[in-house]
Write a protein that holds these residues in place. Structure first.
Motif, PDB file in Angstrom:
ATOM      1  N   UNK A   1       0.779  -1.273   0.103  1.00  0.00           N
ATOM      2  CA  UNK A   1       0.131  -0.088  -0.070  1.00  0.00           C
ATOM      3  C   UNK A   1       0.914   1.319   0.127  1.00  0.00           C
ATOM      4  N   UNK A   2       2.041   1.285  -0.498  1.00  0.00           N
ATOM      5  CA  UNK A   2       2.717   2.348  -0.845  1.00  0.00           C
ATOM      6  C   UNK A   2       2.492   3.398  -1.707  1.00  0.00           C
TER       7      UNK A   2
ATOM      8  N   UNK B   1      -5.375  -5.350   1.145  1.00  0.00           N
ATOM      9  CA  UNK B   1      -5.000  -4.982   0.230  1.00  0.00           C
ATOM     10  C   UNK B   1      -5.447  -5.887  -0.819  1.00  0.00           C
ATOM     11  N   UNK B   2      -6.261  -5.362  -2.256  1.00  0.00           N
ATOM     12  CA  UNK B   2      -6.619  -6.325  -3.119  1.00  0.00           C
ATOM     13  C   UNK B   2      -6.361  -5.735  -4.547  1.00  0.00           C
ATOM     14  N   UNK B   3      -5.420  -6.302  -5.263  1.00  0.00           N
ATOM     15  CA  UNK B   3      -5.149  -5.788  -6.698  1.00  0.00           C
ATOM     16  C   UNK B   3      -5.504  -6.607  -7.889  1.00  0.00           C
ATOM     17  N   UNK B   4      -6.112  -5.789  -8.896  1.00  0.00           N
ATOM     18  CA  UNK B   4      -6.445  -6.580  -9.899  1.00  0.00           C
ATOM     19  C   UNK B   4      -5.998  -5.839 -11.543  1.00  0.00           C
TER      20      UNK B   4
ATOM     21  N   UNK C   1      -5.549  -0.739  -7.502  1.00  0.00           N
ATOM     22  CA  UNK C   1      -5.630  -1.517  -6.001  1.00  0.00           C
ATOM     23  C   UNK C   1      -6.515  -0.714  -5.231  1.00  0.00           C
ATOM     24  N   UNK C   2      -7.103  -1.921  -4.494  1.00  0.00           N
ATOM     25  CA  UNK C   2      -8.301  -1.443  -3.545  1.00  0.00           C
ATOM     26  C   UNK C   2      -7.631  -1.676  -2.053  1.00  0.00           C
TER      27      UNK C   2
ATOM     28  N   UNK D   1      -7.083   3.390  -4.362  1.00  0.00           N
ATOM     29  CA  UNK D   1      -6.219   4.400  -4.200  1.00  0.00           C
ATOM     30  C   UNK D   1      -5.083   4.348  -5.223  1.00  0.00           C
ATOM     31  N   UNK D   2      -5.182   3.503  -6.238  1.00  0.00           N
ATOM     32  CA  UNK D   2      -4.034   3.262  -7.519  1.00  0.00           C
ATOM     33  C   UNK D   2      -4.857   2.815  -8.398  1.00  0.00           C
ATOM     34  N   UNK D   3      -4.625   3.320  -9.736  1.00  0.00           N
ATOM     35  CA  UNK D   3      -5.283   3.087 -11.063  1.00  0.00           C
ATOM     36  C   UNK D   3      -4.295   3.494 -11.947  1.00  0.00           C
TER      37      UNK D   3
END
Length: 272
Positions: free
Chosen positions: A136-137, A208-211, A235-236, A250-252
């Motif tokens: 989550x950086x 943290x979840x990343x797709x 990233x969720x 928080x990341x796309x």
């Protein structure tokens, strides 16, 4: 500038990027302390392992690639990221030159696999990027590879790579939590893997979840060549103490890997 030697252009561009980092305030927050003895970093926030590809018939190239990665890892392993501090790849890793101890390793030039001093560093940056992403950086600067050079034999998930090139492409991230972090990076030659992990003095406070989703397949130039991709990575996160709340993005990012003619393995030095 087009008539200048490539090495001089890269140096000038890096100085310009350093000036920009100073203007942005990044330079005042660079992490610089390496501490591998502190036992208080006992909570693992993330860990990523990637395989080191062995090229049959090129033992020296394989050895040099491993050497370059281990050399870079020495300047990163144990790095402490206090709250608000920044990890800047080219601030930690020396310019890849023979004088700095680097050797000629495999590097992509167009659609040709050749050798250049410092070849192999993109696997270090990619493995680190994934570990930092899952921890989550905050991702401040990152570039995907321009092509999907190896297709199904790639060592990363499309949309989760990070290429670096001195003076041109960098990986910059920030510890946006209120908890100090420690980066660990090991290049294990006997196991042929790179292992990057993020540790802390406290448990990760979020889930943290990343797709990474392929949005479009870009047609190859011919039936014998390599297709490209448009990939969306998101990233969720949500607080662990509130598991019933909605996930927050928080990341796309949207990455494009261009279609290209099939990779040619030359492994001769890149001309200066």
């Amino acid at each position: 500038m087009n008539q200048l030697p490539q090495s001089l252009k890269a140096l000038i561009r890096q100085k310009l990027k350093d000036t920009k980092a100073l203007w942005q305030g990044y330079a005042f927050h660079h992490a610089y302390i390496q501490d591998t003895e502190n036992s208080s970093y006992c909570y693992q926030w993330s860990e990523i392992t990637t395989p080191i590809k062995q090229r049959s018939g090129f033992p020296e190239v394989n050895e040099n690639r491993l050497w370059n990665m281990q050399l870079a890892a020495k300047d990163i392993h144990g790095l402490i990221l206090n709250p608000g501090q920044i990890f800047d790849f080219w601030n930690r890793v020396a310019r890849p030159t023979v004088a700095n101890g680097f050797r000629e390793g495999p590097t992509l030039l167009g659609n040709r696999l050749m050798t250049d001093v410092g070849g192999g560093l993109c696997q270090i940056s990619t493995t680190l990027f994934q570990a930092l992403l899952w921890a989550d950086c905050d991702i401040l600067e990152r570039y995907n590879h321009s092509i999907d050079a190896h297709g199904e034999t790639r060592f990363f998930t499309l949309g989760q790579d990070a290429t670096v090139a001195y003076g041109y492409k960098n990986l910059i991230t920030r510890n946006n939590s209120q908890i100090p972090l420690q980066l660990r990076l090991q290049v294990l030659g006997e196991k042929a893997v790179v292992v990057a992990s993020v540790w802390s003095t406290e448990p990760l406070p979020v889930e943290v979840k990343i797709t990474s989703t392929v949005l479009e397949k870009l047609p190859a130039p011919s039936a014998h060549d390599m297709c490209g991709w448009r990939v969306e990575t998101i990233r969720y996160v949500r607080l662990k103490e509130c598991p019933n709340t909605e996930w927050q993005t928080n990341y796309h990012t949207l990455d494009v890997y261009k279609p290209h003619v099939k990779l040619h393995q030359n492994l001769s030095p890149i001309p200066v």
